[in-house]
Write a protein that holds these residues in place. Sequence first.
Motif, short mmCIF file in Angstrom:
data_model
loop_
_atom_site.label_atom_id
_atom_site.label_comp_id
_atom_site.label_asym_id
_atom_site.label_seq_id
_atom_site.Cartn_x
_atom_site.Cartn_y
_atom_site.Cartn_z
N ALA A 137 -58.47 -6.14 -3.38
CA ALA A 137 -58.05 -6.57 -2.05
C ALA A 137 -56.57 -6.94 -2.02
O ALA A 137 -55.90 -6.72 -1.01
CB ALA A 137 -58.90 -7.76 -1.60
N SER A 138 -56.08 -7.47 -3.12
CA SER A 138 -54.67 -7.87 -3.15
C SER A 138 -53.72 -6.68 -3.05
O SER A 138 -52.56 -6.84 -2.67
CB SER A 138 -54.36 -8.68 -4.42
N PHE A 139 -54.21 -5.49 -3.32
CA PHE A 139 -53.37 -4.31 -3.18
C PHE A 139 -52.95 -4.12 -1.73
O PHE A 139 -51.89 -3.56 -1.45
CB PHE A 139 -54.08 -3.06 -3.69
N GLY A 140 -53.78 -4.58 -0.79
CA GLY A 140 -53.41 -4.52 0.62
C GLY A 140 -52.18 -5.36 0.89
O GLY A 140 -51.32 -4.99 1.70
N SER A 141 -52.06 -6.48 0.19
CA SER A 141 -50.88 -7.33 0.34
C SER A 141 -49.62 -6.59 -0.08
O SER A 141 -48.55 -6.81 0.50
CB SER A 141 -51.07 -8.60 -0.50
N ALA A 142 -49.74 -5.72 -1.07
CA ALA A 142 -48.58 -4.94 -1.52
C ALA A 142 -48.06 -4.04 -0.40
O ALA A 142 -46.85 -3.91 -0.21
CB ALA A 142 -48.94 -4.10 -2.74
N VAL A 143 -48.98 -3.46 0.36
CA VAL A 143 -48.58 -2.59 1.47
C VAL A 143 -48.02 -3.43 2.62
O VAL A 143 -46.95 -3.14 3.15
CB VAL A 143 -49.75 -1.71 1.95
N VAL A 144 -48.74 -4.50 2.99
CA VAL A 144 -48.31 -5.36 4.10
C VAL A 144 -46.94 -5.98 3.82
O VAL A 144 -46.09 -6.03 4.69
CB VAL A 144 -49.37 -6.45 4.38
N GLY A 145 -46.72 -6.42 2.60
CA GLY A 145 -45.48 -7.11 2.27
C GLY A 145 -44.29 -6.22 1.96
O GLY A 145 -43.15 -6.70 2.00
N THR A 146 -44.54 -4.95 1.65
CA THR A 146 -43.42 -4.09 1.26
C THR A 146 -43.24 -2.83 2.10
O THR A 146 -42.17 -2.23 2.05
CB THR A 146 -43.55 -3.66 -0.22
N ILE A 147 -44.29 -2.41 2.84
CA ILE A 147 -44.17 -1.17 3.62
C ILE A 147 -44.43 -1.41 5.11
O ILE A 147 -43.57 -1.16 5.94
CB ILE A 147 -45.11 -0.07 3.09
N LEU A 148 -45.64 -1.86 5.44
CA LEU A 148 -46.03 -1.98 6.85
C LEU A 148 -46.81 -3.26 7.09
O LEU A 148 -47.90 -3.39 6.54
CB LEU A 148 -46.87 -0.77 7.27
N PRO A 149 -46.27 -4.20 7.82
CA PRO A 149 -44.97 -4.22 8.45
C PRO A 149 -43.81 -4.34 7.47
O PRO A 149 -42.71 -3.92 7.76
CB PRO A 149 -45.01 -5.44 9.36
N GLY A 150 -44.04 -4.93 6.28
CA GLY A 150 -43.00 -4.99 5.27
C GLY A 150 -42.39 -6.37 5.14
O GLY A 150 -43.00 -7.38 5.51
N ALA A 151 -41.18 -6.41 4.61
CA ALA A 151 -40.49 -7.66 4.28
C ALA A 151 -40.48 -8.61 5.47
O ALA A 151 -40.18 -8.22 6.59
CB ALA A 151 -39.07 -7.37 3.83
N GLY A 152 -40.85 -9.85 5.19
CA GLY A 152 -40.85 -10.88 6.21
C GLY A 152 -42.18 -11.09 6.90
O GLY A 152 -42.38 -12.10 7.58
#
Length: 153
Positions: free
Chosen positions: A71-86
């Motif tokens: 499940a934490s892999f989703g955080s990788a996408v959310v935090g770095t790609i979409l929506p991304g940083a911030g």
Amino acid sequence: MFELVTQHPSGGYILEELHAGMAAEKVIHVSEERIQQFAEASDDFNPVHLDEAFASKTAYRGRIAHGLLSASFGSAVVGTILPGAGSIYVSQTLAFHFPVRIGDDVVIRITVLSVDQESARAELNCEGFVEGKLIMDGIAVVRVPRRRKPSSR
């Protein structure tokens, strides 16, 4: 229907750039090392994840990855790609359908379902696949920046 996007040149999409249907994917390999590191980070040493002799006697017939590791892999996408940083997680629902094993490649797909301009939040569909089979899914709500920080130059 979804529109695959890549990481924004700034590192993250701002609220005004998001729309329903935008999606991003990332493939993450589940290795022995990842499972060991997650056990250390989470303090979850359940033998179904770490002890083949124990795990072979369970319904899974062998070791499986921690559900929250996948499940934490989703955080990788959310935090770095979409929506991304911030972007910041507000909430997340999860359902696990099939176990993930050492050696699996998990494809994480995050898709924008809706954008609320007033609250600066986006609702995201979060899915994980192994060999095309849905292994987990859920809905996340994230807070999204309204504007980019000015350049430090």
